[in-house]
Design an enzyme around this catalytic site. Sequence first.
Site: not given
Length: 427
Positions: A149-150, A152, A206, A250, A258, A318, A325
Site C-alpha cells: 500500500e502506498f 499517505r 519509501n 527542507a 513508515c 505531518k 509516531r
Amino acid sequence: MRIAIIGTGYVGLVAGACFADLGNSVVCVDVDAKKIASLRKGIIPIYEPGLEGVVKKNIAEKRISFTTDSAKAMKDSEIIFIAVGTPQSANGEADLKYVFKAAETIAKNLNSEKIVVIKSTVPVGTTRKITALIKKISGKSVPVVSNPEFLREGSAVKDFLEPDRVVIGSENAKAGEAVKSLYAPLNCEILITGAESSELIKYASNAFLATKISFINEVANLSEKAGADVSEVAKGMGLDARIGKHFLNAGCGYGGSCFPKDVKALQHISKKAGYDFRILREVEKVNSAQKTVPFEKLRKEFGSLKGKKIAVLGLSFKPNTDDMREASSVEIIGSLVKAKANVVAVDPVAWKNAEEIIKGVKFSDSAYEAAEGADAIVLATEWNEFLELDFAALGRKMKSKIIVDGRNVYDREKLTSLGFKYIGIGR
Ligand code: NAD
C-alpha cells in the site's frame, strides 16, 4: 467480491472502506474490541479527512461491517487481506509476529478456495514464507499475493482511490488477475510483478523518498553556510523534470509510522541478502540530526533556554493526521523540556495522542493563547491553520517576536516587515 481485511488500522480501515465503496462486500477484522465497537457505531478511531463519510455511507448501505471474529470473517470471504502492523523490532528489523499470527488464523479457517493478499509492508521473501506456512498448517496450497500500500496518512482515501500505481506481486497468474480486478475501477497503472519485486518496490519507494528529504536537508545545511537560500535552490532543482518538485522541502526531518521503520528494515533486508545498502545509514543520520535543528537554533538565539516560554505549533508527524509516531515535535519538545524551557504545545487534532507521550508541557488548542508572553514560536508541523495566522496579532502577544520556521512555509519578508526575527531552515 467478498473481502475480509485482517487489521483495521490506517491501512486496513481505508482499504476496507474504499473497497466497499467500489461495490465489494467487506468485513474488517481487528483484535482490538474497543476499536471494532466504535467502528460499528460509525465512530472512526483515527483522524483521516474524508474517511468518516465513506465508512458511514457503506455501513448504511450494508457493504462494510466490523468484527473481532476472524474465523467467521475469513470463512465468509473469497479474498483475505492482511493489513496488520509490521512495527520495528528491537534490532530494527520488521517484526512479523502479527502477520504470521494472521496467516495462522487464515490457515485454520480454510473452508473454500481463497486468495490471501499481503497489504502490510513486509520484507522481501515474506510472501513465499506465508505461502509455505499456510500449506504447513492447512495442508492446502493457497495463492498468496503481495499488494503493498502506498497511501499517505492525511490524504489516505484520495490516495487509495486515485493512486499513482497499484503493484501486485504474484506467482499465481489467476490470483494476480483476481486482485487486479478489484482495482479495475481505478484509473491508474496496475503493475504485475514477481512477489519479491513487489515487496521491494514498497521499501525502495519509501527509502527513496526519505533519501530525497535527507538530501534536501543536507542542501539546506550547506545553504546556510554558503549563503544560499534552500527554498530557491529546491525550486530551481525541482523544475528539472528528472528531479521533480515533490519531497524537496527542507525542514526539521521526516517522521511517521513508515519512513523511519522502512529505512531501517531495508537495511536489514539488504544485510540478510548479503548487501550493504550504505546510503541509508547516512539518510538516517541526517534525519536524526535534522530533528535537533530547531532546538539548536533557539539555543543559539537565547544561550540558555531555562525559563523561556516557547510555543510549539504542530505536534503530529505531518499535517492532517493525529499520528504522533516518530514526530519531529517529540524530539524538539524533549530537548526544550530538558533545557528547562516552558513549553506550550499546540495541535488541532493530535494533542490527545501527544498528551500520552509528551510530558512536562502545557497543551493548548490556540496558537494565540500559546503565544501569550512567549519568547519564541517554533513551527514543527505545518497544519493549514498555522499558515493562516494573523501574525500581527500573534506578535502583539509575544514577549519577543522570534519565529523558528521548522518547515520553511512562512513568508520571510512578510514576517520580517511585521517585526519578527525569522529563522528558517537553510534560508
Ligand atoms: P496500525 O497499527 O494502524 O493498524 C494495525 C491494526 O492491526 C491494529 O488495529 C491492530 O489491532 C490490528 N491487528 C494486529 N494483529 C491482528 C490480528 N491478528 N488480527 C486482527 N487485527 C490485528 O497499522 P497501519 O498504519 O495501518 O499499518 C499496517 C501496515 O501497512 C504496516 O505494515 C505499515 O507499514 C503499512 N503501511 C502503512 C501506511 C500508513 O500510512 N500508516 C501506509 C502504507 C503502508
